[in-house]
Write a protein that holds these residues in place. Sequence first.
Motif, PDB file in Angstrom:
ATOM      1  N   SER A 180       0.834  -1.422  -0.022  1.00  0.00           N
ATOM      2  CA  SER A 180      -0.103   0.029  -0.016  1.00  0.00           C
ATOM      3  C   SER A 180       0.956   1.286  -0.025  1.00  0.00           C
ATOM      4  O   SER A 180       0.544   2.210  -0.548  1.00  0.00           O
ATOM      5  N   PHE A 181       1.958   1.234   0.669  1.00  0.00           N
ATOM      6  CA  PHE A 181       2.847   2.385   0.636  1.00  0.00           C
ATOM      7  C   PHE A 181       3.437   2.920  -0.864  1.00  0.00           C
ATOM      8  O   PHE A 181       3.274   3.775  -1.304  1.00  0.00           O
ATOM      9  N   LEU A 182       3.720   1.706  -1.413  1.00  0.00           N
ATOM     10  CA  LEU A 182       4.336   1.846  -2.953  1.00  0.00           C
ATOM     11  C   LEU A 182       3.178   2.249  -3.901  1.00  0.00           C
ATOM     12  O   LEU A 182       3.199   3.237  -4.732  1.00  0.00           O
ATOM     13  N   PHE A 183       1.942   1.732  -3.508  1.00  0.00           N
ATOM     14  CA  PHE A 183       0.623   2.075  -4.602  1.00  0.00           C
ATOM     15  C   PHE A 183       0.273   3.462  -4.345  1.00  0.00           C
ATOM     16  O   PHE A 183       0.002   4.358  -5.069  1.00  0.00           O
ATOM     17  N   LEU A 184       0.340   4.040  -2.944  1.00  0.00           N
ATOM     18  CA  LEU A 184      -0.031   5.206  -2.533  1.00  0.00           C
ATOM     19  C   LEU A 184       0.810   6.297  -3.044  1.00  0.00           C
ATOM     20  O   LEU A 184       0.534   7.638  -3.104  1.00  0.00           O
ATOM     21  N   MET A 235       0.978  11.215  -5.325  1.00  0.00           N
ATOM     22  CA  MET A 235       1.947  12.194  -5.886  1.00  0.00           C
ATOM     23  C   MET A 235       1.432  12.835  -7.053  1.00  0.00           C
ATOM     24  O   MET A 235       1.773  13.910  -7.221  1.00  0.00           O
ATOM     25  N   SER A 236       1.076  11.851  -8.140  1.00  0.00           N
ATOM     26  CA  SER A 236       0.460  12.505  -9.539  1.00  0.00           C
ATOM     27  C   SER A 236      -0.686  13.709  -9.300  1.00  0.00           C
ATOM     28  O   SER A 236      -0.417  14.722  -9.822  1.00  0.00           O
ATOM     29  N   LEU A 295       3.569  20.158  -3.465  1.00  0.00           N
ATOM     30  CA  LEU A 295       4.208  18.894  -3.006  1.00  0.00           C
ATOM     31  C   LEU A 295       4.563  19.024  -1.611  1.00  0.00           C
ATOM     32  O   LEU A 295       4.363  18.209  -0.920  1.00  0.00           O
ATOM     33  N   LEU A 296       5.190  20.206  -1.202  1.00  0.00           N
ATOM     34  CA  LEU A 296       5.685  20.456   0.216  1.00  0.00           C
ATOM     35  C   LEU A 296       4.432  20.308   1.117  1.00  0.00           C
ATOM     36  O   LEU A 296       4.508  19.720   2.027  1.00  0.00           O
ATOM     37  N   ILE A 307      -6.710   9.302   4.026  1.00  0.00           N
ATOM     38  CA  ILE A 307      -5.635   9.850   3.179  1.00  0.00           C
ATOM     39  C   ILE A 307      -5.881  11.354   2.932  1.00  0.00           C
ATOM     40  O   ILE A 307      -7.092  11.635   2.207  1.00  0.00           O
ATOM     41  N   LEU A 308      -4.958  12.269   2.965  1.00  0.00           N
ATOM     42  CA  LEU A 308      -5.378  13.773   2.634  1.00  0.00           C
ATOM     43  C   LEU A 308      -4.848  14.008   1.179  1.00  0.00           C
ATOM     44  O   LEU A 308      -4.009  13.671   0.802  1.00  0.00           O
ATOM     45  N   GLY A 309      -5.601  14.955   0.575  1.00  0.00           N
ATOM     46  CA  GLY A 309      -5.472  15.339  -0.853  1.00  0.00           C
ATOM     47  C   GLY A 309      -6.109  16.706  -1.123  1.00  0.00           C
ATOM     48  O   GLY A 309      -6.698  17.152  -0.538  1.00  0.00           O
ATOM     49  N   SER A 310      -5.972  16.919  -2.425  1.00  0.00           N
ATOM     50  CA  SER A 310      -6.608  18.128  -2.932  1.00  0.00           C
ATOM     51  C   SER A 310      -7.865  17.876  -3.336  1.00  0.00           C
ATOM     52  O   SER A 310      -8.281  16.642  -3.995  1.00  0.00           O
ATOM     53  N   THR A 311      -9.048  18.794  -3.362  1.00  0.00           N
ATOM     54  CA  THR A 311     -10.163  18.608  -3.846  1.00  0.00           C
ATOM     55  C   THR A 311     -10.582  19.619  -4.924  1.00  0.00           C
ATOM     56  O   THR A 311     -10.206  20.804  -4.701  1.00  0.00           O
ATOM     57  N   GLY A 312     -11.711  19.337  -5.817  1.00  0.00           N
ATOM     58  CA  GLY A 312     -11.922  20.286  -6.494  1.00  0.00           C
ATOM     59  C   GLY A 312     -12.695  21.729  -6.136  1.00  0.00           C
ATOM     60  O   GLY A 312     -12.503  22.761  -6.511  1.00  0.00           O
ATOM     61  N   PRO A 313     -13.512  21.508  -5.203  1.00  0.00           N
ATOM     62  CA  PRO A 313     -14.247  22.732  -4.461  1.00  0.00           C
ATOM     63  C   PRO A 313     -13.044  23.749  -4.016  1.00  0.00           C
ATOM     64  O   PRO A 313     -13.391  24.777  -3.881  1.00  0.00           O
TER      65      PRO A 313
END
Length: 946
Positions: free
Chosen positions: A385-389, A394-395, A418-419, A438-444
């Motif tokens: 899961s580390f490698l997959f995520l 990142m993309s 990225l930072l 998992i935290l990430g960016s969202t459209g809103p």
Amino acid sequence: ESPKHGHFKKQFDELCFFLLLPYLSIYCSFLLDTPSQRVQFILGMEEDEEHVPHDLFTEMDEICVKEGEESEWKETARWLKFEEDVEHGGERWSKPYVATLSLHSLFELRSCIINGIVLLDMCANTIEDIADQVLLHGVLQSQSDSTLKVCLSLALLSHLSNANAAKTKKSHIHRSKKKKKPNILLARHVELHFMKKIPVGAEASNVLVGEVDFLTRPLVAFVRLSPAVLLPGMTEVPLPTRFFFLLLGPIGKGKQYHEIGRSMATLMTDEIFHDVAYKAKDRSDLLAGFDEFLDQVTVLPPGEWDPSIRIEPPKNLPSQEKRKMPGPPGVPNGSVCHEETEDDRGPELQRTGRLFGGLILDVKRKIPWYWSDFKDGLSFQCLASFLFLYCASMSPVITFGGLLGEATDGQISAIESLLGASLTGVVYSLFAGQPLTILGSTGPVLVFEKILFTFCKDYGFSYLSLRSCIGLWTAFLCVVLVATDASSLVCYITRFTEEAFASLICLIFIVESLEKLLKLGRKYPVHMNSDLDQLTLYYCRCSAPQKPNVETLDYWNSHNITSSTVPWPNLTVSQCHEMHGEFTGSACAADGPFTPNVLFWCTILFFATFILSSLLKQFKSSNYFPTKVRSIVGDFAIFITIVIMVLIDYLVGIPSPKLNVPNSFQPTNDDRGWVISPLGPNPWWTMVASIIPALLCTILIFMDQQITAVIVNRKEHKLKKGCGYHLDLLMVGIMLGVCSVMGLPWFVAATVLSISHVNSLKEESTIAAPGDVLKFIPMPVLYGVFLYMGASSLRGIQFFDRLKLIGMPTKHQPDFIYLRHVPLRKVHLFTAIQLICLILLWVIKASPAAVIFPMMILALVFVRKVMDFCFTKRELSWLDDLMPESKKKRLDDEKTAAEEEVSKYFLNVQINLSKFLCYVAELSTKICLHNFIRQILYTLLFQKNT
């Protein structure tokens, strides 16, 4: 009364007591009038060290003793959880399968328990001791012939010698009579391989059945040893024996004895009877456990199925806890006792009424599991899961940074994204209550940033400073929400809202991955109408623009460029774009020459990635290779796919587009640093006024974070370490403030990434820089991964299962549990409402009003509340979660339920009391009759004057 008659009088009194004992047991049966209730009573008794249930391995051996023929015990079947048989010839074990038993053999086994020998807590150290005590009780039960005793003893003890010879010198599967050279290494390897499947601390249960020529009627014995003893040669693996079942009978009924033995072994694998067997005090307790097992048995009528077909074990075993808990007796097999509970979310969402009360409880729940979070991460599955995520996270982070850079004129771009993702992800994973998210960016969030930048540009404000103020206010409001236990409002987010939100995010991943592939077609155009015979005539060259525009002239003047001196035909594509040239020729598209092979190669990479990821993920459940190999391939499916696609792309050599990652660690814009002043050049009142957009931003962050958290924490995922909604929101709020001061993007819970897997991979950045790893991955491969993530996340969403029911005839519909209890038209109505809401969410998300998207998610909660008037409470309990009701209504319902419970209790008391009085009267009559008979018999037998 003379002393010599005292012994007979004592025996006669005991005889009268045993005559009255059945009538006393009749009254006791009123207290525990069903096998289920008796089993619950047995399982509820206090445990001592010798009666604590262990996992069981059951082995069945058979023998056939005929005069003049050699005989030996042969292992024919074994049970760990499911049955495995020795196949014909004794060369191999069958696949595990669900045991199918005949009803006749079950009733015969019940008769064996009733009439056979039952020895509980026997103290024996060897098989000779067991044989002696069994034979002793057999002799007491009229097996008085000494010859029979010798034959039985020899038959039992032959198990030890034959088993030892077979297990140490031959294959452990079949104890053959043929003299062959032993394969000791193979036998040991197979035993060690099988031992890995047996849980630590397991014990053995031996079932011995067979037909012998020296018995005229069956000999049956059920023995429980205390303590469990390791009997060499009794089982194929060295485990201490706890239970011992013996069935020997006359010749001619071998098949019948075999089925009874299978029934006994299958019974020992049943979770409830297994516990009863450990705690039983006498024969009646065993019978209660057996009868409770029969209550749960399903009978298949003959002629409607093929008994020779072996049923595959289910992927998920149903829980047997309901059989251990009090409930309505006689629940039909196959039906479900559905509890309509309001509070199904656990204690995490209970309002404490104290300041930061929920946060304190979250921390207390987190601390006991904190160290285990690190220890549990040391496994191959977590490494996969580390490698997959790492690749999957990142993309979108870098892509989001690129889009944000375009929207903000480079003030926040890829390196800041990225930072920010790395910093936020690491801190959240270390200190949040639910690190599976998992935290990430969202459209809103991107839409909000665009609107804010446009506003600052139009009115002359500093974008980064005003954004910093808004971020700090948002962080403060998140802390206020944590302090007031506002996360308890999440209990109003039911499956209806969760599935609408999750479905929308999954569809966004699928659609956007396809859109990105289509954009590659515009970036790398293909000459669609080419003539193969004129391929040598096609060309595309750079030339000076016929009518240069103002921008082109300004560029030439600023760089002292004269059009006539530029060697236009010799310029490359990038140089032609830089010099503002034009492309001319029959092989030119609008923005450059046609690019052969690139688009089609990208399409191949895209769909090959999706298909190969799906196939490798399903490889875990295939029939090829050992379980460990299949498990590793399935866990590393995404990473293996990416590696294979990168290697193929490298070997083919077609210049597919790669991910553009930053090469240096510095702010994108040279005019800014890593610390942003909240005031900056803006007026002072902007620090106060920024609270207004901060309110909207807080709603956006709260809804994005908590809906994803609810989806991750659903009971279907069977999380063992609990969750922490308040602690999660606090960490998101704190990091949002830090990112605002540093001028970094904001990150909240990413739904698809969180559903796809459960661990953060930010530690990979300590091994290699992101660009060193990701710059070799073609973009179509990442798009294929996104397509797989979106499609795989749709599995298990009930909404899509119900959508497929719309065009499906009734006889072909799957046996979903809610279809048993809710009319089909109501199911379709529920689905239609959910589909309309999903379409509206999509329209709003794609429109300029996307910034109010979180408000529309909140509106779904009100839509769901209105649905209480269209559906009954029972229907909603099957299709959705029940929403909390008002406190007054809940108290009224509890009061009504309490009154009904009290009235039901007194009614049961009256019924039992009346039954008791009736049987007391009958019992009194019987006692008087027994006393009268006793007096007459005693007078006739023992009085001298008679």
